[in-house]
Scaffold this motif. Structure first.
Motif, PDB file in Angstrom:
ATOM      1  N   TRP A   1      50.581 -15.400  70.383  1.00  0.00           N
ATOM      2  CA  TRP A   1      50.750 -16.849  70.565  1.00  0.00           C
ATOM      3  C   TRP A   1      49.399 -17.552  70.426  1.00  0.00           C
ATOM      4  O   TRP A   1      49.260 -18.519  69.686  1.00  0.00           O
ATOM      5  CB  TRP A   1      51.352 -17.098  71.945  1.00  0.00           C
ATOM      6  CG  TRP A   1      51.759 -18.508  72.253  1.00  0.00           C
ATOM      7  CD1 TRP A   1      50.940 -19.535  72.648  1.00  0.00           C
ATOM      8  CD2 TRP A   1      53.077 -19.049  72.221  1.00  0.00           C
ATOM      9  NE1 TRP A   1      51.680 -20.667  72.869  1.00  0.00           N
ATOM     10  CE2 TRP A   1      52.991 -20.398  72.614  1.00  0.00           C
ATOM     11  CE3 TRP A   1      54.322 -18.509  71.918  1.00  0.00           C
ATOM     12  CZ2 TRP A   1      54.110 -21.222  72.695  1.00  0.00           C
ATOM     13  CZ3 TRP A   1      55.433 -19.334  71.994  1.00  0.00           C
ATOM     14  CH2 TRP A   1      55.323 -20.670  72.376  1.00  0.00           C
ATOM     15  N   LYS A   2      48.391 -17.019  71.131  1.00  0.00           N
ATOM     16  CA  LYS A   2      47.044 -17.586  71.060  1.00  0.00           C
ATOM     17  C   LYS A   2      46.470 -17.459  69.645  1.00  0.00           C
ATOM     18  O   LYS A   2      45.807 -18.376  69.148  1.00  0.00           O
ATOM     19  CB  LYS A   2      46.122 -16.907  72.065  1.00  0.00           C
ATOM     20  CG  LYS A   2      44.718 -17.503  72.092  1.00  0.00           C
ATOM     21  CD  LYS A   2      43.842 -16.848  73.130  1.00  0.00           C
ATOM     22  CE  LYS A   2      42.464 -17.428  73.229  1.00  0.00           C
ATOM     23  NZ  LYS A   2      41.813 -17.876  72.025  1.00  0.00           N
ATOM     24  N   ALA A   3      46.736 -16.343  68.978  1.00  0.00           N
ATOM     25  CA  ALA A   3      46.248 -16.158  67.610  1.00  0.00           C
ATOM     26  C   ALA A   3      46.836 -17.219  66.673  1.00  0.00           C
ATOM     27  O   ALA A   3      46.134 -17.747  65.809  1.00  0.00           O
ATOM     28  CB  ALA A   3      46.581 -14.754  67.110  1.00  0.00           C
ATOM     29  N   VAL A   4      48.114 -17.539  66.853  1.00  0.00           N
ATOM     30  CA  VAL A   4      48.745 -18.598  66.044  1.00  0.00           C
ATOM     31  C   VAL A   4      48.085 -19.939  66.356  1.00  0.00           C
ATOM     32  O   VAL A   4      47.751 -20.706  65.451  1.00  0.00           O
ATOM     33  CB  VAL A   4      50.270 -18.632  66.286  1.00  0.00           C
ATOM     34  CG1 VAL A   4      50.888 -19.912  65.725  1.00  0.00           C
ATOM     35  CG2 VAL A   4      50.930 -17.402  65.678  1.00  0.00           C
TER      36      VAL A   4
ATOM     37  N   GLU B   1      56.502 -21.617  68.733  1.00  0.00           N
ATOM     38  CA  GLU B   1      57.659 -22.106  69.478  1.00  0.00           C
ATOM     39  C   GLU B   1      58.412 -20.920  70.045  1.00  0.00           C
ATOM     40  O   GLU B   1      58.689 -19.953  69.329  1.00  0.00           O
ATOM     41  CB  GLU B   1      58.597 -22.920  68.583  1.00  0.00           C
ATOM     42  CG  GLU B   1      58.049 -24.287  68.238  1.00  0.00           C
ATOM     43  CD  GLU B   1      59.086 -25.186  67.591  1.00  0.00           C
ATOM     44  OE1 GLU B   1      60.265 -24.797  67.465  1.00  0.00           O
ATOM     45  OE2 GLU B   1      58.697 -26.296  67.211  1.00  0.00           O
ATOM     46  N   LEU B   2      58.778 -21.017  71.320  1.00  0.00           N
ATOM     47  CA  LEU B   2      59.488 -19.947  71.997  1.00  0.00           C
ATOM     48  C   LEU B   2      60.990 -20.157  71.850  1.00  0.00           C
ATOM     49  O   LEU B   2      61.540 -21.176  72.282  1.00  0.00           O
ATOM     50  CB  LEU B   2      59.093 -19.902  73.478  1.00  0.00           C
ATOM     51  CG  LEU B   2      59.530 -18.673  74.256  1.00  0.00           C
ATOM     52  CD1 LEU B   2      58.965 -17.396  73.640  1.00  0.00           C
ATOM     53  CD2 LEU B   2      59.096 -18.796  75.706  1.00  0.00           C
TER      54      LEU B   2
ATOM     55  N   VAL C   1      61.357 -22.029  77.402  1.00  0.00           N
ATOM     56  CA  VAL C   1      61.948 -21.910  76.068  1.00  0.00           C
ATOM     57  C   VAL C   1      61.853 -23.263  75.374  1.00  0.00           C
ATOM     58  O   VAL C   1      62.187 -24.299  75.962  1.00  0.00           O
ATOM     59  CB  VAL C   1      63.418 -21.442  76.170  1.00  0.00           C
ATOM     60  CG1 VAL C   1      64.110 -21.503  74.819  1.00  0.00           C
ATOM     61  CG2 VAL C   1      63.486 -20.050  76.777  1.00  0.00           C
ATOM     62  N   ASP C   2      61.417 -23.252  74.130  1.00  0.00           N
ATOM     63  CA  ASP C   2      61.357 -24.483  73.339  1.00  0.00           C
ATOM     64  C   ASP C   2      62.705 -24.816  72.706  1.00  0.00           C
ATOM     65  O   ASP C   2      63.062 -25.984  72.562  1.00  0.00           O
ATOM     66  CB  ASP C   2      60.305 -24.360  72.225  1.00  0.00           C
ATOM     67  CG  ASP C   2      58.898 -24.309  72.770  1.00  0.00           C
ATOM     68  OD1 ASP C   2      58.532 -25.190  73.568  1.00  0.00           O
ATOM     69  OD2 ASP C   2      58.156 -23.366  72.416  1.00  0.00           O
ATOM     70  N   LYS C   3      63.452 -23.770  72.337  1.00  0.00           N
ATOM     71  CA  LYS C   3      64.706 -24.014  71.634  1.00  0.00           C
ATOM     72  C   LYS C   3      65.601 -22.777  71.727  1.00  0.00           C
ATOM     73  O   LYS C   3      65.114 -21.660  71.578  1.00  0.00           O
ATOM     74  CB  LYS C   3      64.382 -24.291  70.163  1.00  0.00           C
ATOM     75  CG  LYS C   3      65.526 -24.743  69.311  1.00  0.00           C
ATOM     76  CD  LYS C   3      65.080 -25.032  67.885  1.00  0.00           C
ATOM     77  CE  LYS C   3      64.238 -26.296  67.860  1.00  0.00           C
ATOM     78  NZ  LYS C   3      63.861 -26.693  66.502  1.00  0.00           N
TER      79      LYS C   3
ATOM     80  N   ALA D   1      58.020 -19.094  64.845  1.00  0.00           N
ATOM     81  CA  ALA D   1      59.022 -18.762  65.863  1.00  0.00           C
ATOM     82  C   ALA D   1      58.632 -17.470  66.579  1.00  0.00           C
ATOM     83  O   ALA D   1      58.251 -16.490  65.935  1.00  0.00           O
ATOM     84  CB  ALA D   1      60.388 -18.598  65.212  1.00  0.00           C
ATOM     85  N   PHE D   2      58.732 -17.484  67.903  1.00  0.00           N
ATOM     86  CA  PHE D   2      58.581 -16.298  68.743  1.00  0.00           C
ATOM     87  C   PHE D   2      59.931 -16.089  69.408  1.00  0.00           C
ATOM     88  O   PHE D   2      60.339 -16.894  70.241  1.00  0.00           O
ATOM     89  CB  PHE D   2      57.509 -16.521  69.810  1.00  0.00           C
ATOM     90  CG  PHE D   2      56.097 -16.375  69.311  1.00  0.00           C
ATOM     91  CD1 PHE D   2      55.323 -15.291  69.705  1.00  0.00           C
ATOM     92  CD2 PHE D   2      55.537 -17.314  68.460  1.00  0.00           C
ATOM     93  CE1 PHE D   2      54.013 -15.148  69.262  1.00  0.00           C
ATOM     94  CE2 PHE D   2      54.232 -17.181  68.003  1.00  0.00           C
ATOM     95  CZ  PHE D   2      53.467 -16.099  68.409  1.00  0.00           C
TER      96      PHE D   2
END
Length: 190
Positions: free
Chosen positions: A28-31, A39-40, A62-64, A11-12
């Motif tokens: 984000w890229k590292a994940v 997920e944003l 936004v994802d959620k 989660a971000f």
């Protein structure tokens, strides 16, 4: 990067505006590079506005919404900085509760720059060794943290860094902590 996230979700959490773009996009890229699924999460469906310091940067979908997000669905949490982002997050009860739940679940949390303001509001910094953007040191000490001026600090699953210059070290340690949780389910924040 050390470790694999093997399709695990991370989660971000960001406010509708104010997140420092590079502190969102590089972790984000590292994940993703560690085979994780970022997920944003924000206040509601729609877009969030990132910033390059005080200038508007890119918009992200936004994802959620945080009201629909469950800590059980994520291996850990990333809190990007930016001055406005954590200031807005700490005024949103659902976001503060979401952060606190990661600590109660002993899952890794990574916070950079001004993001520890949200951790203070969640009342989870007492007794933690950590760093942040230098202007937060008094706030963190007043909340019971042991603030140090280091590039990256890890304290039982809590990863903190000072600013965008620290992103390489921050991302490396963040992925290590997340991967350890994903691979072994070991408790953090003990």
């Amino acid at each position: 990067m050390t470790g694999s996230l093997s399709g695990r979700r991370v989660a971000f959490l960001v406010a509708p505006e104010g997140a420092e773009q590079v502190e969102l996009t590089q972790p984000w890229k590292a994940v993703q590079d560690a085979e994780g699924l970022p997920e944003l999460i924000s206040f509601e469906h729609g877009d969030v506005q990132a910033f390059n310091h005080l200038d508007k940067a890119d918009v992200f979908r936004v994802d959620k919404p945080v009201s629909e997000a469950s800590v059980d669905d994520y291996v850990g949490l990333v809190l990007p900085g930016g001055v406005a982002n954590p200031d807005l997050l700490r005024t949103d009860r659902a976001s503060v509760d979401f952060v606190a739940q990661f600590f109660r679940a002993n899952k890794p949390v990574a916070a950079i720059c001004h993001a520890p303001w949200t951790l203070i509001e969640a009342d989870v910094v007492r007794g933690k060794r950590m760093t942040s953007y230098p202007s937060l040191q008094t706030d963190l000490r007043n909340a019971g943290a042991d603030w140090v001026d280091d590039e990256v600090v890890v304290d039982n699953g809590l990863v903190t860094s000072r600013n965008p210059d620290d992103l390489p070290a921050f991302c490396r340690k963040m992925v290590e902590e997340l991967a350890e949780q994903a691979e072994h389910g070991q408790a953090a924040h003990a």
